[in-house]
Structures are given as C-alpha cells and as structure tokens.
Design a protein around this motif. Structure first.
Motif, mmCIF file in Angstrom:
data_model
loop_
_atom_site.group_PDB
_atom_site.id
_atom_site.type_symbol
_atom_site.label_atom_id
_atom_site.label_comp_id
_atom_site.label_asym_id
_atom_site.label_seq_id
_atom_site.Cartn_x
_atom_site.Cartn_y
_atom_site.Cartn_z
ATOM 1 N N UNK A 46 13.049 -26.806 18.234
ATOM 2 C CA UNK A 46 12.512 -25.543 17.602
ATOM 3 C C UNK A 46 13.261 -24.488 17.563
ATOM 4 N N UNK A 47 14.165 -24.213 18.518
ATOM 5 C CA UNK A 47 15.131 -23.234 18.791
ATOM 6 C C UNK A 47 16.299 -23.443 17.787
ATOM 7 N N UNK A 48 16.697 -24.703 17.748
ATOM 8 C CA UNK A 48 17.801 -24.944 16.783
ATOM 9 C C UNK A 48 17.251 -24.839 15.334
ATOM 10 N N UNK A 49 16.183 -25.131 15.076
ATOM 11 C CA UNK A 49 15.605 -24.989 13.664
ATOM 12 C C UNK A 49 15.539 -23.603 13.402
ATOM 13 N N UNK A 50 15.180 -22.733 14.204
ATOM 14 C CA UNK A 50 14.898 -21.201 14.114
ATOM 15 C C UNK A 50 16.234 -20.699 13.711
ATOM 16 N N UNK A 55 14.655 -17.661 11.362
ATOM 17 C CA UNK A 55 13.201 -17.286 11.451
ATOM 18 C C UNK A 55 12.711 -17.831 12.688
ATOM 19 N N UNK A 56 12.583 -16.796 13.760
ATOM 20 C CA UNK A 56 12.473 -17.145 15.226
ATOM 21 C C UNK A 56 10.758 -17.062 15.755
ATOM 22 N N UNK A 57 10.518 -18.073 16.328
ATOM 23 C CA UNK A 57 9.179 -17.883 17.137
ATOM 24 C C UNK A 57 8.885 -16.599 17.711
ATOM 25 N N UNK A 79 1.523 -11.989 9.874
ATOM 26 C CA UNK A 79 1.942 -13.307 9.648
ATOM 27 C C UNK A 79 2.135 -13.226 8.115
ATOM 28 N N UNK A 80 3.017 -14.048 7.728
ATOM 29 C CA UNK A 80 3.652 -14.179 6.344
ATOM 30 C C UNK A 80 3.864 -15.632 6.056
ATOM 31 N N UNK A 81 4.348 -15.875 4.789
ATOM 32 C CA UNK A 81 4.691 -17.227 4.378
ATOM 33 C C UNK A 81 5.709 -17.792 5.156
ATOM 34 N N UNK A 82 6.698 -17.013 5.633
ATOM 35 C CA UNK A 82 7.827 -17.607 6.376
ATOM 36 C C UNK A 82 7.339 -18.080 7.374
ATOM 37 N N UNK A 83 6.115 -17.644 8.262
ATOM 38 C CA UNK A 83 5.457 -18.189 9.390
ATOM 39 C C UNK A 83 4.910 -19.436 9.081
ATOM 40 N N UNK A 88 5.005 -25.274 9.439
ATOM 41 C CA UNK A 88 4.863 -26.724 9.048
ATOM 42 C C UNK A 88 6.319 -27.417 9.377
ATOM 43 N N UNK A 89 7.292 -26.962 9.178
ATOM 44 C CA UNK A 89 8.697 -27.570 9.938
ATOM 45 C C UNK A 89 8.740 -27.854 11.347
ATOM 46 N N UNK A 90 7.933 -26.932 12.283
ATOM 47 C CA UNK A 90 7.963 -27.303 13.538
ATOM 48 C C UNK A 90 6.978 -28.551 13.830
#
Length: 94
Positions: A46-50, A55-57, A79-83, A88-90
């Motif tokens: 998750x951290x590497x994806x962020x 865009x970080x948790x 909350x935005x579309x980015x979230x 979905x990616x997570x």
C-alpha cells in the motif's frame, strides 16, 4: 485540485468497493490476513502504491491479522474521486 464529493456521491462510489465504508468523513476498509508478516507485507505494498500514485492513505494501521486503510483528501476537505480510485487499487493489492 480534487473536488470533495457529497455523501451521496461517496456512497454511490462505494457500491463498487466491497468492504469499504464511510466513517467519520473518510472511507476505510479492514483487510484480514493469517499472519502478522502478511499484514506488514500488505502495508508495504500500500505504501509503495501510495508513493507511486502520490496519493497517500490518511491512516494505515497494522494490527495482528488485520490492516485498516483509510482515505480522505485533506486539501479538498473530504473524500474525492482520488480516494475512491486509491481504494480500488488497494483492493487489488490484497
């Protein structure tokens, strides 16, 4: 800048994200694993994806057998579309 979604838009977006819920103005989901090491490995993914997505948790909480991930876009005030896209990616990382 990302635009804050209203509650209806968030709830609509969550329909396609099983397990994700709106809590306290952010979206979150708890993932379960068999071992603590699996929890840590998932959190690292998750951290590497962020980092890659820039865009970080809001929160990434590692517990025994569980990892809670939460998103909110502070710069937009909610909350935005980015979230929703990040959630979905997570899901694909679990």
């Amino acid at each position: 800048m990302a635009t804050k979604l209203n509650e209806g838009e968030i709830l609509n977006g969550l329909q396609d994200l099983p397990g994700w819920v709106l809590v306290g103005g952010r979206i979150e989901k708890t993932f379960t694993f068999d071992t603590y090491a699996e929890c840590v490995a998932f959190a690292v993914k998750v951290a590497l994806y962020a980092e890659k997505a820039n865009h970080h948790p809001d929160s990434l909480e590692i517990m025994w057998g569980r990892v809670k991930v939460a998103y909110v876009t502070h710069s937009a005030g909610g909350v935005t579309r980015l979230d929703l896209e990040a959630a979905a990616q997570v899901d694909t990382l679990a």
